[in-house]
Design an enzyme around this catalytic site. Structure first.
Site, PDB file in Angstrom:
ATOM      1  N   LYS A 291       8.627  -1.097  -2.517  1.00  0.00           N
ATOM      2  CA  LYS A 291       7.601  -1.013  -1.487  1.00  0.00           C
ATOM      3  C   LYS A 291       6.550  -1.136  -2.102  1.00  0.00           C
ATOM      4  O   LYS A 291       5.282  -1.417  -1.145  1.00  0.00           O
ATOM      5  CB  LYS A 291       7.708   0.447  -0.682  1.00  0.00           C
ATOM      6  CG  LYS A 291       7.659   1.621  -1.865  1.00  0.00           C
ATOM      7  CD  LYS A 291       6.295   2.027  -1.858  1.00  0.00           C
ATOM      8  CE  LYS A 291       6.432   3.178  -2.873  1.00  0.00           C
ATOM      9  NZ  LYS A 291       4.900   3.493  -3.415  1.00  0.00           N
TER      10      LYS A 291
ATOM     11  N   ASN B  61      -1.600   1.039  -5.411  1.00  0.00           N
ATOM     12  CA  ASN B  61      -1.301  -0.162  -5.290  1.00  0.00           C
ATOM     13  C   ASN B  61      -2.012  -0.856  -3.894  1.00  0.00           C
ATOM     14  O   ASN B  61      -2.382  -2.035  -4.040  1.00  0.00           O
ATOM     15  CB  ASN B  61       0.307  -0.210  -4.781  1.00  0.00           C
ATOM     16  CG  ASN B  61       1.393   0.047  -6.147  1.00  0.00           C
ATOM     17  OD1 ASN B  61       1.268  -0.724  -7.183  1.00  0.00           O
ATOM     18  ND2 ASN B  61       1.689   1.072  -6.226  1.00  0.00           N
TER      19      ASN B  61
END
Length: 352
Positions: A208, A273
């Protein structure tokens, strides 16, 4: 004395005092004595003198050490919270002091590359599944520990440290690892679920991160929620296909460690991220972003490894492939987005 009561008479160990390590140490300290390991003697001194680790507040009862033998001797349950890039090195340091009776429950959402000695990632054009290790596989390779688990889920460290409601998954092939993880961590504000598919749960947390980078890029471009909904839903499909190829099950990807973590990290500026993608879309260079970040954004390494893995399969992963071009081939974010919008997806869901 039963093995279970023996475990409960000892402190719990945390290896690593990054933001997530500190958050987990504080959660554990609500009900347990906690011993934390930091390699740097100055950080250990800070922990024991001021109850902080690099400025992050620790529960006053937490004790620090830089002695791997001591923490392994004192603690039968250890939580390694180490970035994937240094995980193997740390396990090799700890391996002489670990025994089959230890429980290790890691919280690292990254992958490790296994190559022949002397070979580097720059020298290979493709890799197979045998060249990729999750952190649980790495622990089994490098130590004699048998009962291994992992933590995964929507666990932004800053929110955990503020005591905000959250949940995680403890995954392991061993029921006693899951039960001990739940006993140690569960509280009024922190729910802990169990899952026996440790590889699927680990891969959910790993894969993810690539979608989170892409979501940050969308936000950096100033695009709307419709675009993000498209990205997250197509990203979920891509995550499941890649996860199957790497050995995970669909059930794990549609649970808390998959959808739950994906939704969180694709919508939060607290996600490292997401931040990488956002700053890339604003025109910054990856080298500058990485140099400026206090902690590792695991998705960068994951994109690189998965791109190499795709070369040895007939799978297509358009989000990951285009993100690789953005990160490593100076591809513009806007161009990658245009390509994704024109990619010929003919079926919405075909894996159920």
């Amino acid at each position: 004395m039963s093995s279970k009561s023996f475990l409960r008479d000892k402190p719990v160990g945390v290896i690593g005092v990054g933001s997530f390590g500190v958050a987990i140490a504080n959660l554990l300290a609500e009900k347990n004595r906690v011993l934390v390991y930091a390699r740097d003697p100055e950080v250990v001194a800070e922990i024991n003198a001021t109850h902080t680790a690099r400025g992050r507040a620790l529960d006053p009862s937490v004790v620090g050490t830089n002695d791997p033998e001591l923490i392994c001797d004192r603690c039968d349950i250890l939580f390694p919270m180490i970035p994937s890039g240094g995980f193997r090195e740390v396990m090799r340091v700890f391996a002489p002091f670990l025994h089959p009776y230890h429980f290790l429950i890691h919280g690292t959402k990254g992958l490790s590359l296994n190559l022949p000695e002397g070979q580097t990632i720059e020298e290979v054009t493709r890799i197979g599944r045998e060249n990729i290790s999750t952190m649980s596989e790495l622990i089994l390779d490098e130590t004699v520990v048998v009962r291994v688990g992992c933590l995964a889920g929507p666990n932004l460290a800053k929110e955990l440290m503020l005591g905000q409601p959250a949940a995680t998954v403890v995954a392991s092939r061993y029921k006693e690892v899951i039960l001990e993880g739940q006993r140690l961590l569960r509280s009024d504000n922190f729910q802990v679920y169990g899952n026996s598919d440790i590889i699927g749960v680990e891969l959910s947390g790993v894969l993810k991160n690539t979608i989170a980078i892409a979501a940050g890029a969308l936000s950096g471009l100033g695009l709307g929620e419709n675009a993000k909904g498209l990205l997250v839903s197509r990203g979920m499909v891509e995550l499941i296909y890649l996860g199957h190829a790497l050995g995970g099950s669909t059930q794990s990807f549609i649970g808390l460690a998959g959808i739950g973590d994906l939704v969180t990290t694709c919508n939060s500026t607290l996600s490292r991220n997401f931040t990488v993608g956002y700053r890339l879309a604003k025109g910054e260079q990856l080298t500058d972003i990485v140099a400026d970040m206090e902690e590792v954004a695991e998705g960068i390494n994951t994109v690189r490894l998965i791109k190499l893995f795709l070369e040895s399969t007939d799978l297509r992963a358009p989000i990951t492939e285009n993100l690789y071009k953005v990160l490593f081939e100076s591809f513009k974010v806007e161009t990658a987005l245009q390509y994704l919008m024109k990619y010929p997806f003919n079926v919405d869901i075909d894996f159920l």
